[in-house]
Scaffold this motif. Structure first.
Motif, PDB file in Angstrom:
ATOM      1  N   UNK A 227       0.840  -1.199   0.000  1.00  0.00           N
ATOM      2  CA  UNK A 227       0.000   0.000   0.000  1.00  0.00           C
ATOM      3  C   UNK A 227       0.871   1.244   0.000  1.00  0.00           C
ATOM      4  N   UNK A 228       0.420   2.245  -0.743  1.00  0.00           N
ATOM      5  CA  UNK A 228       1.102   3.535  -0.645  1.00  0.00           C
ATOM      6  C   UNK A 228       0.202   4.640  -1.167  1.00  0.00           C
ATOM      7  N   UNK A 229       0.422   5.835  -0.624  1.00  0.00           N
ATOM      8  CA  UNK A 229      -0.255   7.029  -1.111  1.00  0.00           C
ATOM      9  C   UNK A 229       0.620   7.650  -2.194  1.00  0.00           C
ATOM     10  N   UNK A 230       0.002   7.990  -3.315  1.00  0.00           N
ATOM     11  CA  UNK A 230       0.735   8.581  -4.438  1.00  0.00           C
ATOM     12  C   UNK A 230       0.212   9.995  -4.673  1.00  0.00           C
ATOM     13  N   UNK A 231       1.134  10.964  -4.680  1.00  0.00           N
ATOM     14  CA  UNK A 231       0.785  12.352  -4.930  1.00  0.00           C
ATOM     15  C   UNK A 231       1.526  12.841  -6.168  1.00  0.00           C
ATOM     16  N   UNK A 232       0.773  13.346  -7.141  1.00  0.00           N
ATOM     17  CA  UNK A 232       1.365  13.966  -8.324  1.00  0.00           C
ATOM     18  C   UNK A 232       1.451  15.462  -8.057  1.00  0.00           C
ATOM     19  N   UNK A 233       2.660  15.961  -7.898  1.00  0.00           N
ATOM     20  CA  UNK A 233       2.848  17.349  -7.483  1.00  0.00           C
ATOM     21  C   UNK A 233       2.901  18.322  -8.665  1.00  0.00           C
ATOM     22  N   UNK A 234       3.293  17.838  -9.834  1.00  0.00           N
ATOM     23  CA  UNK A 234       3.350  18.683 -11.035  1.00  0.00           C
ATOM     24  C   UNK A 234       3.044  17.835 -12.258  1.00  0.00           C
ATOM     25  N   UNK A 235       2.488  18.487 -13.289  1.00  0.00           N
ATOM     26  CA  UNK A 235       2.143  17.790 -14.538  1.00  0.00           C
ATOM     27  C   UNK A 235       2.597  18.628 -15.731  1.00  0.00           C
TER      28      UNK A 235
END
Length: 293
Positions: free
Chosen positions: A114-122
């Motif tokens: 399990x892990x939390x994934x954060x996309x900080x920039x696109x």
């Protein structure tokens, strides 16, 4: 972490050398190996059927495929560079970017981790054109300021980018890719041999031959299919550009299939050293340049 993710119509590739088929299903599978849970929604990737939606920014499978790619990589925080076909880039890049930003955080369970994934920039980049940024220094020096046509033969489209003096001058997207070839192969097989094969079987037949009823069958019907699709690509290339000038760089998953046909017509062909991952690696280098990490 900066990462390039090439969500192709046939397969998903990343600059971290992740590669899997672009199929998503919400139906249970015989194996749990492909199971991934994204915010309590269960998907099986790769499983199911290919999406043939023309507008890549509107595909329903984009978010599941993206997070499936990120779940296969180390880390929790990502700056992501994605692509669109060059013919869709200007019109649809903002809508694709908005879709990713609206879905920039997910809780993922994959292979019992399990892990939390954060996309900080696109960043959204034009497919095919990004291949230029993955050229070796030696290739760039050889090309210099000459014209370069990048021909990126993908799953659903062929993207053509005209470079001159290291700048993009013109682009063209042709609605022909390897999925078209596979489907035509399957259509002929099903008609000739009264089968019910699916699109997914086309690649295997093209690669290994047609094996039915315990024997290899005549597959001479494939050559006219390849010739027809090559002629369609080459005709558009001639109508919109001058492929005899400078160099023509072949890339994309379909480049090997049509390599011989291109070489029979043109003497100025350059073959991509890494056609499958070239876009993803080019995306990564664009990200590095933008975010200066």
């Amino acid at each position: 972490m900066i990462i390039g993710v090439d969500i192709g119509n046939y397969s998903v590739k990343t600059s971290e050398l992740v590669n899997f088929i672009s199929k998503v299903s919400e139906s249970s599978s015989f194996t749990e190996e492909n199971k991934i849970t994204i915010d309590e929604e269960i998907y099986y990737i790769p499983s199911g059927e290919f999406s043939t939606e023309w507008n890549k920014s509107q595909k329903d499978n984009t978010i599941p495929l993206l997070y499936s790619a990120l779940a296969r990589c180390e880390g929790n925080y990502f700056k992501v560079v994605l692509g669109l076909p060059v013919g869709q880039y200007k019109k649809n890049k903002e809508s694709l970017k908005a879709k990713i930003e609206e879905n920039n955080f997910k809780h993922v369970l994959f292979k019992n981790k399990e892990k939390d994934i954060l996309i900080t920039d696109v960043l959204i980049a034009p497919e095919g054109a990004s291949t230029y940024y993955n050229l070796t220094p030696e290739q760039k020096e050889s090309i210099g300021n000459k014209q370069l046509l990048v021909v990126d033969i993908g799953g659903r489209t062929t993207d053509i980018c005209l470079f001159q003096n290291k700048k993009i001058l013109d682009v063209k997207t042709i609605p022909i890719g390897m999925l078209n070839v596979y489907q035509e192969i399957i259509d002929d097989v099903n008609e000739l041999y009264t089968q019910e094969l699916k699109l997914e079987d086309g690649e295997e037949i093209l690669k290994d031959g047609l094996f039915l009823d315990g024997e290899y069958k005549d597959n001479s019907f494939i050559k006219p299919i390849l010739l027809k699709n090559f002629n369609s690509i080459y005709k558009d290339l001639q109508l919109h550009f001058n492929p005899s000038k400078g160099y023509v760089l072949l890339t994309g998953g379909g480049s090997k299939v049509f390599e011989k046909a291109f070489k029979n017509r043109l003497k100025n062909i350059i073959l991509d050293n890494d056609p499958v991952f070239s876009n993803a690696k080019g995306f990564y280098k664009l990200g590095i340049n933008l975010w200066k990490e």
